[in-house]
Write an enzyme that holds these catalytic residues in place. Structure first.
Site, mmCIF file in Angstrom:
data_model
loop_
_atom_site.group_PDB
_atom_site.id
_atom_site.type_symbol
_atom_site.label_atom_id
_atom_site.label_comp_id
_atom_site.label_asym_id
_atom_site.label_seq_id
_atom_site.Cartn_x
_atom_site.Cartn_y
_atom_site.Cartn_z
ATOM 1 N NE ARG A 1 3.825 -1.137 10.666
ATOM 2 C CZ ARG A 1 5.098 -1.133 10.280
ATOM 3 N NH1 ARG A 1 5.433 -0.637 9.119
ATOM 4 N NH2 ARG A 1 6.033 -1.629 11.077
ATOM 5 C CE LYS B 1 5.806 -1.580 3.730
ATOM 6 N NZ LYS B 1 4.585 -2.298 4.052
#
Ligand code: HH2
Length: 272
Positions: free
Chosen positions: A243, A209
């Protein structure tokens, strides 16, 4: 939890697995690399993304779920997740073999979603997001990000239970990067134990991210080290589901970290 993005526009791997055969092969690689769960999604939720029509999302995910379902069965918990906020997509995905609904709107996006999950008796993951993907990174603000996210997750858990979803089937997720500044993400990770105290399995999604790129100066394909650092810290603070896009290296890191925290270890049962 390995990510299978069947999308043209996901932030880190958009377009790579849009072809169903490529997505299926990628899912199987993630399982071979040690992912316990696959999370198949047909709609990007990256900052600024636009919603995908239902028919298109169905077309993307259903064949991939059908093909992966026989490989993703898992004793003791769900093995195949659909990343969607649309009830019709969730219903079709459950019919195709999914056993977890990962809803980034935490049952707020589609009024029919809670009923679909309750009726199926499947697991669901409820994630915190401030605003919606198109605008969520426009100046997000909290009183205290951890307390605010915790109160939201508590309320959503109560909503799910009131809608007939068994509490023991609900997983929670702080939604790293969803309406959060870099400092918000770091504070959530640093104080994740406060969310683990809610008593439900805690999912974290930091993989590749933007905040990792902002801290390290690395491009999206080069954020594995940052991904591992955050997942190891999250493990230590009570997260249970990770995840990620790179299942193999993250699994190795988590196994070593977990053995260190436990003070015991067992040799691997497979060589893949
Ligand atoms: N992050 C993304 C998507 N779904 N679901 C949960 N529960 N937690 C997350 O942190 C999370 C999520 C975004 O990552 P990705 O799927 O790789 O990107 P995109 O939304 O662009 O497809």
């Amino acid at each position: 939890m390995g990510v299978v993005n069947v999308t043209p526009d996901s932030f880190s791997d958009g377009g790579r697995w849009l072809d169903p055969a490529a997505a299926i092969a990628h899912g199987r690689e993630l399982l071979d690399a040690g992912a316990a769960i696959l999370d198949v999604g047909g709609e990007s939720t990256r900052p600024g993304s636009a919603p995908v029509p239902e028919a298109e999302e169905l077309r993307r995910v259903v064949p991939v779920l059908e093909a992966l379902a026989p490989h993703a069965r898992r004793a003791g918990g769900p093995g195949l997740s659909v990343d969607t906020s649309k009830a019709a997509v969730a219903r079709a995905a459950l019919g195709a073999g999914a056993d977890l609904v990962n809803d980034v709107t935490a049952l707020r996006g589609d009024p029919a979603m809670a009923g679909v999950v309750a009726e199926a008796g499947c697991h669901c993951c409820l994630m915190h997001m401030l605003g919606e993907p198109r605008t969520m990174q426009d100046d997000p603000r909290y009183d205290d990000v951890v307390s605010d996210v915790k109160a939201f997750l508590e309320e959503r858990l109560a909503f799910a239970v009131a809608a007939g979803i068994a509490e023991e089937r609900v997983w929670l997720d702080p939604g790293i990067g969803f309406g959060k500044t870099i400092d918000h993400n770091l504070e959530l990770l640093r104080r994740l134990d406060e969310l683990a105290a809610l008593g439900r399995p805690l999912v974290v999604g930091t993989s590749r991210k933007g905040f990792l790129g902002r801290i390290t100066g690395r491009e999206v394909d080069d954020r594995l080290a940052g991904t591992i650092a955050t997942n190891v810290l999250a493990l230590e603070r009570g997260a249970t589901v990770f995840r990620v896009h790179d299942a193999g290296p993250v699994r190795d890191a988590l196994q070593v970290a977990a053995a260190t925290l436990r003070g015991s270890w067992t040799p691997p049962t497979t060589t893949s």
